[in-house]
Design an enzyme around this catalytic site. Structure first.
Site, short mmCIF file in Angstrom:
data_model
loop_
_atom_site.label_atom_id
_atom_site.label_comp_id
_atom_site.label_asym_id
_atom_site.label_seq_id
_atom_site.Cartn_x
_atom_site.Cartn_y
_atom_site.Cartn_z
N SER A 142 0.82 -1.22 0.00
CA SER A 142 0.00 0.00 0.00
C SER A 142 0.85 1.26 0.00
O SER A 142 1.93 1.29 0.57
CB SER A 142 -0.91 0.03 1.22
OG SER A 142 -1.62 1.25 1.24
N LYS A 196 -4.43 -6.65 3.49
CA LYS A 196 -4.45 -5.52 2.53
C LYS A 196 -5.89 -5.19 2.12
O LYS A 196 -6.26 -4.02 1.95
CB LYS A 196 -3.60 -5.86 1.30
CG LYS A 196 -3.65 -4.80 0.19
CD LYS A 196 -3.10 -3.48 0.67
CE LYS A 196 -3.15 -2.27 -0.22
NZ LYS A 196 -3.86 -2.13 -1.39
N HIS A 199 -7.39 -3.29 4.85
CA HIS A 199 -6.81 -1.94 4.79
C HIS A 199 -7.62 -1.09 3.81
O HIS A 199 -8.00 0.04 4.09
CB HIS A 199 -5.34 -2.01 4.34
CG HIS A 199 -4.79 -0.68 3.89
ND1 HIS A 199 -5.05 -0.14 2.65
CD2 HIS A 199 -4.02 0.23 4.54
CE1 HIS A 199 -4.46 1.04 2.55
NE2 HIS A 199 -3.83 1.29 3.68
N ASN A 200 -7.91 -1.67 2.65
CA ASN A 200 -8.64 -0.92 1.64
C ASN A 200 -10.10 -0.67 2.05
O ASN A 200 -10.65 0.38 1.75
CB ASN A 200 -8.58 -1.64 0.29
CG ASN A 200 -7.25 -1.42 -0.41
OD1 ASN A 200 -6.25 -1.15 0.25
ND2 ASN A 200 -7.22 -1.53 -1.71
N GLU A 203 -9.91 2.11 4.20
CA GLU A 203 -9.61 3.26 3.33
C GLU A 203 -10.91 3.82 2.73
O GLU A 203 -11.14 5.03 2.69
CB GLU A 203 -8.64 2.79 2.25
CG GLU A 203 -8.31 3.77 1.15
CD GLU A 203 -7.46 3.11 0.04
OE1 GLU A 203 -6.37 2.61 0.35
OE2 GLU A 203 -7.91 3.09 -1.13
C1 6PG Z 1 -3.20 1.46 -1.63
C2 6PG Z 1 -4.45 1.68 -2.40
C3 6PG Z 1 -4.35 0.99 -3.72
C4 6PG Z 1 -5.37 1.43 -4.73
C5 6PG Z 1 -6.73 0.98 -4.38
C6 6PG Z 1 -7.81 1.86 -4.92
O1 6PG Z 1 -3.31 0.93 -0.54
O2 6PG Z 1 -2.14 1.84 -2.12
O3 6PG Z 1 -5.54 1.19 -1.70
O4 6PG Z 1 -4.35 -0.37 -3.47
O5 6PG Z 1 -5.33 2.79 -4.93
O6 6PG Z 1 -6.86 -0.30 -4.92
O7 6PG Z 1 -8.94 1.13 -4.87
P1 6PG Z 1 -10.25 1.50 -5.64
O8 6PG Z 1 -9.88 1.69 -7.08
O9 6PG Z 1 -11.13 0.35 -5.42
O10 6PG Z 1 -10.70 2.78 -5.02
#
Ligand code: 6PG
Length: 486
Positions: A142, A196, A199-200, A203
């Protein structure tokens, strides 16, 4: 070697320490990061021109890069046992790359999938490689482009032994929090990609709640982008200090040259998604864990995609937009800050609860304290707040809402969250993630809920049984004899 690509394994020196397949934005930046930390890296991309351009633009770092035109050449360029990172689009491309690599590799070589894979695919791939001698690492990375280049947060899953073999590289390229590496071993098979994914999911919730607060300032208080930027800038100096607040401050400060307006005002209100948020919610449901704030964030992206329908519905309902009824803007902004903080606590509590349950389900023994610690730098959700979570989990697991430090904060800030959600409901401004965070908190701290009625209903129509307070075993109500059939 300069300017030339290795075409085949040949008799050239196998002196690269690691390999990387897939020179897209993330792969290219990760490769440069590895080269910069002094490791010789062999690289390959399906389109040869991409490899050539990457090598030509690597500057001084080209000395540590071995550009390869074929997978055979890549494998031949790496010293055995070979660690090879795959950084392609998640899904089929990963399976195809593994299939192409397998006949070229020997026992003890390590295939590392560093994309945003679904952890269930990662577990399947582990199974497929089982018994071949090859090892597999499912690794969440990430931090976006910048993180990949200068220090991401790294969540690795596989055997401890295979992690140990590449730990030196991972610790060298990862972000550092006060000197501590933000790369960590999460557990066996799918553990790294699962962490991960969560984490998302978090996010998504973080981004959605920030957007809801932005919406209340924009529509409810009538604030301009630059004014909102200033508020986020100020919050970033306090307990909400985080990468996402920082970039929100930055993007709200940018003017579009063409439109001569704040750039946020000319960006279409439709958000994309690639799947990790959705997977978090699906897995939370699979494990029977409430992740309603994360789910609301995923749903909000779905709602955002219905632009044309929303435009029609706004006309059809003709409900006048109301400004928020606040006596003091300064006092309400303070409440917004508190609401965002409280909402964040609930969303993180949900994310960590999903991980705690998955950990038990899969026998992963996920190190929750370490997870919070390696998220303090490098990753997208990095924040001061994660420092508090690290302390809470190094003391004890369990729901974050019950960790003394968070309980104390929530005790105070739930009133702000409540006021903000109420205001948003009254003014008609949607704040689904904040509202779900509040409901989660209220539901969690309510000792006598309302599921007694649900149990009675279930028993009435389906004889599903219920427990009586303070008594063992299943009981049934006297519904049949009381029910009137006319
Ligand atoms: C990270 C981000 C990365 C990516 C996401 C965006 O941790 O660096 O999360 O993995 O930007 O996959 O996800 P979406 O396109 O689903 O918003």
């Amino acid at each position: 070697m300069h300017g030339k690509l290795r075409k085949n394994a040949g008799a050239k020196m196998s002196d690269a320490e690691i390999g990387l397949i897939g020179l897209g934005v993330m792969g290219a930046n990760l490769a440069l990061n590895i080269a910069e930390k002094g490791f010789k890296i062999a690289v390959f991309n399906r389109t040869t021109q991409v490899t050539k351009d990457f090598y030509a633009n690597a500057g001084k770092l080209a000395a540590n890069v071995v550009p390869c035109e074929t997978m055979e050449a890549l494998v031949g360029a790496i010293r055995a046992p070979r660690p090879i990172i795959i950084m392609t689009k998640a899904g089929e491309a990963v399976d195809q790359t593994i299939a192409a690599l397998r006949p070229l590799l020997k026992g003890n070589d390590i295939i590392i999938d560093a994309g945003n894979a679904n952890f269930r695919d990662t577990m399947r791939r582990f199974g497929e490689l089982d018994g071949t001698g090859l090892t597999f690492i499912g690794m969440g990375v990430s931090g976006g482009e910048e993180g990949a280049r200068h220090g991401p947060s790294i969540m690795a899953g596989g055997t401890q032994a295979s992690f140990d073999r590449i730990a030196k590289v991972l610790h060298a390229i990862s972000a550092k929090y006060k000197g501590e590496s933000c790369a960590g071993y999460m557990g066996p098979n799918g553990a790294g990609h699962f962490v991960k994914t969560i984490h998302n999911g978090i996010e998504y919730a973080d981004m959605q709640m920030i957007s809801e607060i932005y919406g209340l300032m924009r529509d409810g208080l009538g604030m301009k982008a630059a004014e909102i930027a200033k508020v986020f800038g100020d919050w970033n100096k306090g307990r909400l200090n985080s990468y996402l607040i920082e970039i929100s401050h930055k993007v709200l400060s940018v003017t579009d040259k063409k439109a001569k307006k704040p750039i946020v005002d000319i960006i279409l209100d439709k958000a994309g998604q690639k799947g990790t948020g959705k997977w978090s919610v699906i897995e939370a449901q699979n494990f029977g864990v409430n992740a309603s704030a994360i789910e609301a964030a995923v749903d909000a992206r779905i709602m955002s995609s219905l632009k044309a329908e929303r435009e029609k519905a706004e006309k059809a309902y003709k409900i006048p937009k109301k400004k928020l009824k606040v006596t003091s803007r300064a006092a309400f902004l303070k409440q917004l800050e508190g609401a965002l903080y409280a909402g964040k606590i609930a969303a993180y509590a949900q994310g960590f609860a999903v991980m705690e349950t998955a950990s038990k389900e899969f026998n992963w023994n996920l190190p929750l304290g370490t997870i919070a610690a390696i998220w303090r730098e490098g990753c997208i959700i990095r924040s001061q707040f994660l420092g508090e979570i690290t302390k809470a989990f190094s003391k004890k697991g369990g729901n974050l809402l019950m960790a003394p430090a968070f309980a104390k904060m929530m005790q105070k800030d739930h009133t702000s969250l409540r006021a903000v959600v109420a205001q948003s409901a009254l003014s008609g401004a949607p704040a689904p993630a904040l509202a779900n965070a509040l409901s989660y908190f209220d539901g969690y701290r309510q000792s006598r809920g309302t599921a007694n009625l649900i149990q009675a209903q279930r028993d009435f129509f389906g004889a599903h049984g219920f427990e009586r307070i303070g008594e063992e075993g299943a009981h049934h109500g006297p519904w049949a004899m009381n029910a009137k059939h006319d």
